[in-house]
Design a protein around this motif. Sequence first.
Motif, mmCIF file in Angstrom:
data_model
loop_
_atom_site.group_PDB
_atom_site.id
_atom_site.type_symbol
_atom_site.label_atom_id
_atom_site.label_comp_id
_atom_site.label_asym_id
_atom_site.label_seq_id
_atom_site.Cartn_x
_atom_site.Cartn_y
_atom_site.Cartn_z
ATOM 1 N N THR A 1 40.564 -9.616 19.697
ATOM 2 C CA THR A 1 41.699 -10.018 20.525
ATOM 3 C C THR A 1 42.987 -10.205 19.723
ATOM 4 O O THR A 1 43.979 -10.699 20.257
ATOM 5 C CB THR A 1 41.380 -11.322 21.283
ATOM 6 O OG1 THR A 1 41.044 -12.352 20.346
ATOM 7 C CG2 THR A 1 40.211 -11.118 22.234
ATOM 8 N N GLU A 2 42.989 -9.809 18.451
ATOM 9 C CA GLU A 2 44.207 -9.903 17.639
ATOM 10 C C GLU A 2 45.232 -8.867 18.093
ATOM 11 O O GLU A 2 44.883 -7.778 18.561
ATOM 12 C CB GLU A 2 43.879 -9.670 16.162
ATOM 13 C CG GLU A 2 43.423 -10.906 15.422
ATOM 14 C CD GLU A 2 44.584 -11.786 14.995
ATOM 15 O OE1 GLU A 2 45.684 -11.268 14.749
ATOM 16 O OE2 GLU A 2 44.385 -12.996 14.909
ATOM 17 N N SER B 1 43.630 -16.482 27.376
ATOM 18 C CA SER B 1 44.132 -17.632 26.620
ATOM 19 C C SER B 1 45.534 -17.970 27.105
ATOM 20 O O SER B 1 46.114 -17.273 27.957
ATOM 21 C CB SER B 1 44.162 -17.308 25.129
ATOM 22 O OG SER B 1 45.121 -16.293 24.866
ATOM 23 N N GLN B 2 46.135 -19.032 26.554
ATOM 24 C CA GLN B 2 47.522 -19.365 26.893
ATOM 25 C C GLN B 2 48.451 -18.208 26.536
ATOM 26 O O GLN B 2 49.341 -17.847 27.305
ATOM 27 C CB GLN B 2 47.961 -20.637 26.164
ATOM 28 C CG GLN B 2 47.339 -21.922 26.677
ATOM 29 C CD GLN B 2 48.101 -23.149 26.216
ATOM 30 O OE1 GLN B 2 48.896 -23.720 26.952
ATOM 31 N NE2 GLN B 2 47.856 -23.573 24.989
ATOM 32 N N ARG B 3 48.240 -17.601 25.383
ATOM 33 C CA ARG B 3 49.091 -16.478 24.969
ATOM 34 C C ARG B 3 48.986 -15.320 25.955
ATOM 35 O O ARG B 3 49.987 -14.680 26.301
ATOM 36 C CB ARG B 3 48.667 -16.000 23.574
ATOM 37 C CG ARG B 3 49.510 -14.848 23.016
ATOM 38 C CD ARG B 3 48.797 -14.151 21.874
ATOM 39 N NE ARG B 3 47.659 -13.386 22.361
ATOM 40 C CZ ARG B 3 46.751 -12.801 21.583
ATOM 41 N NH1 ARG B 3 46.833 -12.935 20.276
ATOM 42 N NH2 ARG B 3 45.758 -12.106 22.101
ATOM 43 N N ASP B 4 47.774 -15.041 26.432
ATOM 44 C CA ASP B 4 47.570 -13.905 27.333
ATOM 45 C C ASP B 4 48.328 -14.069 28.645
ATOM 46 O O ASP B 4 48.878 -13.107 29.189
ATOM 47 C CB ASP B 4 46.077 -13.727 27.632
ATOM 48 C CG ASP B 4 45.289 -13.251 26.423
ATOM 49 O OD1 ASP B 4 45.841 -12.476 25.634
ATOM 50 O OD2 ASP B 4 44.133 -13.673 26.275
ATOM 51 N N SER C 1 59.392 -12.083 16.591
ATOM 52 C CA SER C 1 58.173 -11.949 15.806
ATOM 53 C C SER C 1 57.273 -10.934 16.502
ATOM 54 O O SER C 1 57.549 -10.508 17.632
ATOM 55 C CB SER C 1 57.453 -13.291 15.700
ATOM 56 O OG SER C 1 56.966 -13.692 16.974
ATOM 57 N N GLN C 2 56.161 -10.548 15.867
ATOM 58 C CA GLN C 2 55.294 -9.566 16.514
ATOM 59 C C GLN C 2 54.618 -10.142 17.752
ATOM 60 O O GLN C 2 54.300 -9.406 18.689
ATOM 61 C CB GLN C 2 54.262 -9.013 15.538
ATOM 62 C CG GLN C 2 53.285 -10.009 14.974
ATOM 63 C CD GLN C 2 52.255 -9.329 14.077
ATOM 64 O OE1 GLN C 2 52.337 -8.137 13.776
ATOM 65 N NE2 GLN C 2 51.254 -10.078 13.655
ATOM 66 N N SER C 3 54.421 -11.445 17.808
ATOM 67 C CA SER C 3 53.870 -12.030 19.028
ATOM 68 C C SER C 3 54.940 -12.108 20.118
ATOM 69 O O SER C 3 54.646 -11.923 21.301
ATOM 70 C CB SER C 3 53.290 -13.422 18.751
ATOM 71 O OG SER C 3 54.279 -14.290 18.238
ATOM 72 N N PRO D 1 48.082 -8.542 28.429
ATOM 73 C CA PRO D 1 47.098 -9.473 27.865
ATOM 74 C C PRO D 1 45.982 -8.750 27.107
ATOM 75 O O PRO D 1 45.675 -7.581 27.376
ATOM 76 C CB PRO D 1 46.538 -10.182 29.113
ATOM 77 C CG PRO D 1 47.545 -9.954 30.179
ATOM 78 C CD PRO D 1 48.180 -8.636 29.886
ATOM 79 N N VAL D 2 45.383 -9.497 26.167
ATOM 80 C CA VAL D 2 44.215 -8.995 25.425
ATOM 81 C C VAL D 2 43.090 -10.002 25.655
ATOM 82 O O VAL D 2 42.810 -10.849 24.803
ATOM 83 C CB VAL D 2 44.525 -8.848 23.923
ATOM 84 C CG1 VAL D 2 43.359 -8.163 23.216
ATOM 85 C CG2 VAL D 2 45.822 -8.085 23.709
ATOM 86 N N PRO D 3 42.437 -9.947 26.810
ATOM 87 C CA PRO D 3 41.473 -10.998 27.163
ATOM 88 C C PRO D 3 40.161 -10.890 26.402
ATOM 89 O O PRO D 3 39.783 -9.801 25.940
ATOM 90 C CB PRO D 3 41.252 -10.776 28.656
ATOM 91 C CG PRO D 3 41.511 -9.318 28.859
ATOM 92 C CD PRO D 3 42.599 -8.953 27.877
#
Length: 463
Positions: free
Chosen positions: A112-113, A304-307, A69-71, A313-315
């Motif tokens: 942050t998207e 975030s957890q995703r970062d 996926s894109q993420s 990362p996109v903080p």
Amino acid sequence: MRQAFVVDEARPAALRALNYEPSVERLRKKRRGRQAVRLRDLVADLGSGYATVFSRIDAAPEHAVELLSQSDMFDAEPQGRLIRRDSMRYPERHEVKRWQVLIAGAGTLAPTELYGRALIADGRLAGKYVGQDSLILEFHEPEASMSLFAYAYLASPTGLRAVRATSYGTKILRIRRDILADLPVPRPDDEVVERVAHLVRRAVEQREIYVRELHAAREVVEALPDMREAHAMCAERRSRCVTWSGPLVTLNAWNYASTGGALDLLLRKWPQRLRDVVHPDKLFRGGRYQRIACEPPHGIDFLSQRDVFSIRPVPKRINPPAVARALVFVPEFSLLAGGQGTLGEGEIFGQVAIVTPDIARCGVTEHLLRIQPHDRAQVAISYAFLSTLVGQRLLRSTGVGTKLLSLREDLVLALPYPTLTIAQSRDIATHLEAASAARVAATEAETEAIRIIEEEVLPAWLT
């Protein structure tokens, strides 16, 4: 931020104000001594597989390809869904090759998207496939300096605004390829192009080293006979029934049966527990606190957890919370585990990351579980074990809750801990030190490439 500006000439292809970006309009103007090349002139394939819908037929690993996926693309260690290759009508349009540029092609305009952000494909992504929400740019000369410079421009804040200015749609935006193809890319002196291209090459090489060293550290633990036996017990996800003779500290069968006997096996085989190397006070989640947004140079970057599990990362930027520093920041070369989430196979919940210097400089969300062993050698062993498939299954077995699970600290401390030789421990620590250094080097190289574009190249065009 809202803005108003005047354009010299309205374009028939641009149907909404969003499709005009001041920096792009200035780059379009012809000036003496200033050259800009259209993106279409640099690329051989501009997203031929983008926005093409196809079915996803799951398959066994030996008969499948990995769909990201894109993420997933932005994960430090990408893991996608296993599907049949013939699920896609034109699979070659979705296959990722080294040096291609991948753009997240669906989302919103939140700061942050991921939407609109570009990432160059390295060995971590090569050979995998992307879905219809990801746009692939393949340059005529993928490794040429101007191609790598164009990527760095698209990855810069100005490039992000330029890509997002190609959007169409209402709530979920997508990219118009015709407008994207017409984007101007500044072309500075050859010396500047070479500097930026060299930094991009270094970032790609160091990211590949980073993942290779992480895998090498894990392999030391995965090669243990007990780990191989445990892997066979818990690798496949299915309904299980086990006999449990240990203490019943919860009423949830998940905590005992989800590993299919692997937990009981390792508890019997390994005398040590995680509590032997981690003090109870050093295993915790950060406290709750108010997050007040601000702009640089004020405040701190907040992950975030995703970062934490992202390669780039996109903080957020927030004011430093008025709480103890240990609740916001984490020490270098400690561990962070996805502490809250769901049980999807690609979910962050239960995954483990090692804190490199770039992460240690940022604040970290309270949803992540801090795991801080006594010394660096124990940190290395803990990471090498808990980041394996078996380790992740064991960590997830400590989850309690209903829809959104949380890792229960006392159950985490009771997990088995491997007993290794001095040589094995030294090998793991060496690999993880190298991985940490490589990640920092990659981040610094790409950051410097973007800085050159933002501070040395673009001002000459935009003033």
